[in-house]
Design a protein around this motif. Structure first.
Motif, PDB file in Angstrom:
ATOM      1  N   TRP A  36      -1.484 -12.596  -2.972  1.00 51.00           N
ATOM      2  CA  TRP A  36      -1.963 -11.671  -4.007  1.00 51.00           C
ATOM      3  C   TRP A  36      -1.453 -10.280  -3.640  1.00 51.00           C
ATOM      4  N   PHE A  37      -0.934  -9.586  -4.637  1.00 50.59           N
ATOM      5  CA  PHE A  37      -0.418  -8.238  -4.478  1.00 50.59           C
ATOM      6  C   PHE A  37      -1.050  -7.371  -5.555  1.00 50.59           C
ATOM      7  N   ARG A  38      -0.985  -6.065  -5.362  1.00 47.30           N
ATOM      8  CA  ARG A  38      -1.479  -5.174  -6.406  1.00 47.30           C
ATOM      9  C   ARG A  38      -0.619  -3.925  -6.472  1.00 47.30           C
ATOM     10  N   GLN A  39      -0.628  -3.330  -7.644  1.00 50.26           N
ATOM     11  CA  GLN A  39       0.113  -2.087  -7.834  1.00 50.26           C
ATOM     12  C   GLN A  39      -0.677  -1.188  -8.759  1.00 50.26           C
ATOM     13  N   ALA A  40      -1.009  -0.019  -8.241  1.00 53.92           N
ATOM     14  CA  ALA A  40      -1.691   1.000  -9.025  1.00 53.92           C
ATOM     15  C   ALA A  40      -0.654   1.974  -9.575  1.00 53.92           C
ATOM     16  N   PRO A  41      -0.959   2.659 -10.667  1.00 51.87           N
ATOM     17  CA  PRO A  41       0.003   3.598 -11.245  1.00 51.87           C
ATOM     18  C   PRO A  41       0.452   4.647 -10.217  1.00 51.87           C
ATOM     19  N   GLY A  42       1.775   4.810 -10.105  1.00 50.69           N
ATOM     20  CA  GLY A  42       2.314   5.783  -9.181  1.00 50.69           C
ATOM     21  C   GLY A  42       2.389   5.323  -7.741  1.00 50.69           C
ATOM     22  N   ASN A  43       1.912   4.121  -7.483  1.00 46.54           N
ATOM     23  CA  ASN A  43       1.924   3.591  -6.110  1.00 46.54           C
ATOM     24  C   ASN A  43       2.916   2.440  -5.982  1.00 46.54           C
ATOM     25  N   VAL A  44       3.313   2.168  -4.759  1.00 44.56           N
ATOM     26  CA  VAL A  44       4.148   0.996  -4.523  1.00 44.56           C
ATOM     27  C   VAL A  44       3.274  -0.246  -4.523  1.00 44.56           C
ATOM     28  N   ARG A  45       3.900  -1.373  -4.777  1.00 46.28           N
ATOM     29  CA  ARG A  45       3.169  -2.625  -4.725  1.00 46.28           C
ATOM     30  C   ARG A  45       2.795  -2.939  -3.284  1.00 46.28           C
ATOM     31  N   GLU A  46       1.570  -3.398  -3.090  1.00 46.85           N
ATOM     32  CA  GLU A  46       1.114  -3.716  -1.738  1.00 46.85           C
ATOM     33  C   GLU A  46       0.550  -5.125  -1.687  1.00 46.85           C
ATOM     34  N   SER A  47       0.674  -5.704  -0.518  1.00 40.22           N
ATOM     35  CA  SER A  47       0.104  -7.026  -0.293  1.00 40.22           C
ATOM     36  C   SER A  47      -1.397  -6.901  -0.085  1.00 40.22           C
ATOM     37  N   VAL A  48      -2.143  -7.772  -0.713  1.00 42.19           N
ATOM     38  CA  VAL A  48      -3.601  -7.777  -0.594  1.00 42.19           C
ATOM     39  C   VAL A  48      -4.061  -8.913   0.317  1.00 42.19           C
ATOM     40  N   ALA A  49      -3.565 -10.116   0.057  1.00 38.10           N
ATOM     41  CA  ALA A  49      -3.982 -11.286   0.829  1.00 38.10           C
ATOM     42  C   ALA A  49      -2.950 -12.399   0.662  1.00 38.10           C
ATOM     43  N   THR A  50      -2.851 -13.230   1.689  1.00 41.31           N
ATOM     44  CA  THR A  50      -1.978 -14.402   1.600  1.00 41.31           C
ATOM     45  C   THR A  50      -2.712 -15.621   2.138  1.00 41.31           C
TER      46      THR A  50
END
Length: 119
Positions: A36-50
């Motif tokens: 699972w990854f997430r991306q907020a406006p103006g931010n880079v995509r980040e890993s949340v959990a694997t």
């Protein structure tokens, strides 16, 4: 190659909970590591959990440890992300992605689901 579809996003108040689902189609889902990854406006995509193919090994970003839980049901070709104690900073588009047993990268991605946490 698997195809992935996320669901379960929405608007929730801070402190609330949501459960995201990642439904997969295609062959050999049970052999894939899912993230699972997430991306907020103006931010880079980040890993949340694997989670590993058999569900035994999981990993989490420090920012979600103790609040989020990743799990999978290979019989249903689905991976879940249970999100508790949500914070405003968890607001983002959440994506699930798959990495094959022989792959180095997450090569298959879903379309994303919006999670908005109001403070």
């Amino acid at each position: 190659q698997v195809q992935l579809v996320e669901s379960g996003g929405g608007l929730v108040q801070a402190g609330g909970s949501l459960r995201l689902s990642c439904a997969a189609s295609g062959r050999a889902f049970s052999t894939y590591t899912i993230g699972w990854f997430r991306q907020a406006p103006g931010n880079v995509r980040e890993s949340v959990a694997t989670i590993s193919w058999n569900g035994i090994t999981t990993s989490y970003a420090n920012s979600v440890k103790g609040r989020f839980t990743i799990s999978r049901d290979n019989a249903k070709n689905t991976v879940y992300l249970q999100m508790n104690s949500l914070k405003a900073e968890d607001t983002a588009v959440y994506y699930c992605a798959a990495r094959s047993a022989t792959g180095f990268d997450f090569s298959a991605w879903g379309q994303g689901t919006q999670v908005t946490v109001s403070s």
